[in-house]
Design a protein around this motif. Structure first.
Motif, PDB file in Angstrom:
ATOM      1  N   ALA A 297       0.831  -1.207   0.000  1.00 52.65           N
ATOM      2  CA  ALA A 297       0.000   0.000   0.000  1.00 52.65           C
ATOM      3  C   ALA A 297       0.865   1.256   0.000  1.00 52.65           C
TER       4      ALA A 297
ATOM      5  N   LYS B  65       2.516   1.638  -3.470  1.00 50.00           N
ATOM      6  CA  LYS B  65       1.577   2.059  -4.518  1.00 50.00           C
ATOM      7  C   LYS B  65       1.500   3.575  -4.592  1.00 50.00           C
TER       8      LYS B  65
ATOM      9  N   ASN C  29      -5.530   7.447   1.768  1.00 50.37           N
ATOM     10  CA  ASN C  29      -5.506   6.614   0.563  1.00 50.37           C
ATOM     11  C   ASN C  29      -4.698   5.340   0.765  1.00 50.37           C
TER      12      ASN C  29
ATOM     13  N   ASP D 180      -6.268   1.482   0.758  1.00 48.37           N
ATOM     14  CA  ASP D 180      -5.752   0.405  -0.088  1.00 48.37           C
ATOM     15  C   ASP D 180      -5.297  -0.789   0.746  1.00 48.37           C
TER      16      ASP D 180
ATOM     17  N   GLU E 191      -8.332  -2.782   1.960  1.00 48.71           N
ATOM     18  CA  GLU E 191      -9.011  -3.498   0.884  1.00 48.71           C
ATOM     19  C   GLU E 191      -8.188  -4.661   0.339  1.00 48.71           C
ATOM     20  N   ASN E 192      -6.941  -4.791   0.820  1.00 46.78           N
ATOM     21  CA  ASN E 192      -6.072  -5.854   0.281  1.00 46.78           C
ATOM     22  C   ASN E 192      -5.379  -6.670   1.371  1.00 46.78           C
TER      23      ASN E 192
END
Length: 438
Positions: free
Chosen positions: A363, A366, A429, A433, A436-437
């Motif tokens: 994350a 990214k 953000n 992420d 969600e992962n």
């Protein structure tokens, strides 16, 4: 995939909610004196707007914890606790350049008590789950949201009370994330290390008491309790503790050496401390046990030698070195001074590996491809200590990308506490992420 408009809503809500939370004073004065009622009710209302039913668990009058569970799509997976605390330390408004509870935006930052510890993270959590509600997203695993009381004064009315009295709310959870991790530290070459908390020092606050012979201040007295406690305190304060390097510390300093091109000497890591700027103050304390005198109490009149005198020592021990701390203090002060434990809490250390760690690192990368995620040992402690007693493995992961010249550690409990808005945007953000992962 998140659209630009959704990102804008997510980021703007993180800022607005952070301001709202700061404007609700939830000051923890210690010794049981605190009030999280109003801020807990705000959290419940914010979650209700997102269709999430939350419950308030009141451990004492107005000492409020908020718990909610978001059911995941895959019941075979264990849950994760995403937690923050909603209390803050006191702020003396006369010392501040702004109102500490106005949440003023100035110089691209939100100013106020709790801006970094830790209403910014509470705001990110709320903003994320509110966006999920708007977009219809459901995580794959159960997520237990926990907003604890009393983290700033020993966790007695917060996470400790919850794990002792309501462990059922964490049923099925094996992992947790919370505060003071995922923040950037800029080193040579403008490289950014992201410090993820994987270990914490333990705490032993102790009261030392010397007894002597009370008497008139004008007379000879070789049994002066105040002299005895002063000598003991001076010895403790000046003691040079041996360097003790845990696995987390070794990994961190190897990464610092690699990023800066400086030599790595596994027998003495201290030369690398200067490479991390002001963060050195906190990280330096994780290379050894520490014992800092913090309070003195003796006497009641200028011409009376007191019959007793006491001092408070803030002892912090590395994982695996609690006995060394206690034995060293005893050897320093000798047999005649008594030691009373005021508060004691465990040290923690977990492995910096596995799927959860990979999700954190991914994350960060990214959103900052040049970032370097690293583990670190925290000199203080968090609510992860209480959750660990339920077998829940916790990390500090509340990401922030910070300006290179910001003394982040000085903001914790400090005057003019503030958080960069750009850092908050980055953090919400990254955290979204990750959740969600993971």
């Amino acid at each position: 995939m998140t659209s630009p408009s959704e990102v804008s809503t997510l980021e703007s809500e993180a800022v607005t909610i952070c301001q709202d939370l700061i404007r609700i004073p939830s000051v923890n004065y210690g010794e049981g004196r605190g009030d999280e009622r109003a801020v807990a009710e705000y959290v419940v209302a914010s979650l209700k707007e997102a269709g999430i039913i939350a419950s308030i668990f009141e451990s004492a009058s107005n000492r409020c914890n908020v718990i909610a569970r978001i059911k995941g799509t895959d019941s075979s997976r264990s849950g994760i606790v995403v937690h923050g605390h909603i209390d803050v330390v006191p702020a003396n408004a006369a010392d501040w350049s702004v109102d500490p509870f106005a949440a003023e935006i100035k110089d691209g930052m939100i100013w106020g008590r709790g801006a970094v510890d830790m209403k910014n993270v509470d705001a990110m959590i709320l903003a994320i789950v509110r966006e999920w509600s708007r977009t219809g997203y459901t995580p794959s695993r159960d997520i237990v949201l926990a907003f604890f009381a009393d983290e700033e004064a020993g966790m007695t009315y917060g996470s400790r009370w919850m794990t002792a009295n309501h462990p059922e709310v964490f049923l099925g959870c094996t992992e947790a994330i919370s505060e003071v991790g995922g923040f950037s530290v800029t080193v040579a070459g403008n490289k950014r290390l992201y410090f993820i908390e994987a270990a914490q020092k333990g705490i032993h606050w102790m009261k030392l008491t010397a007894l002597g012979r009370a008497g008139h201040g004008s007379m000879m007295n070789e049994e002066n309790a105040l002299t005895a406690i002063s000598e003991a305190v001076a010895k403790i304060g000046k003691h040079q503790w041996p360097q003790r390097y845990t696995k987390t510390v070794k990994i961190l300093f190897e990464k610092i050496a690699q990023a800066t091109g400086k030599p790595f000497n596994p027998t003495d890591l201290r030369p690398l401390l200067k490479e991390i700027g002001p963060t050195e103050r906190m990280i330096g304390a994780t290379l050894q046990n520490t014992a800092n005198p913090t309070m003195l109490e003796a006497g009641y009149k200028a011409n009376v030698i007191p019959g007793s005198a006491s001092a408070v020592i803030d002892g912090r021990f590395l994982p695996g070195y609690e006995a060394e701390l206690n034995e060293t203090i005893r050897s320093i002060i000798g047999p005649d001074i008594t030691i009373e434990t005021i508060s004691r809490d465990i040290a923690l250390e977990v492995d910096f590996e596995g799927d959860l760690v990979e999700a954190m690192c991914s994350a960060i990368l990214k959103h900052d491809p040049e970032g370097i995620p690293v583990p670190y040992l925290m000199s203080g402690g968090t609510d992860n200590k209480a959750l660990s007693e339920l077998g829940i493995i916790g990390y500090g992961f509340s990401p922030l990308r910070l300006p290179a010249d910001l003394d982040f550690m000085a903001l914790f409990h400090g005057v003019d506490e503030r958080v960069p808005i750009a850092g908050l945007h980055f953090g919400v953000n990254v955290l979204k992420d990750f959740l969600e992962n993971c």
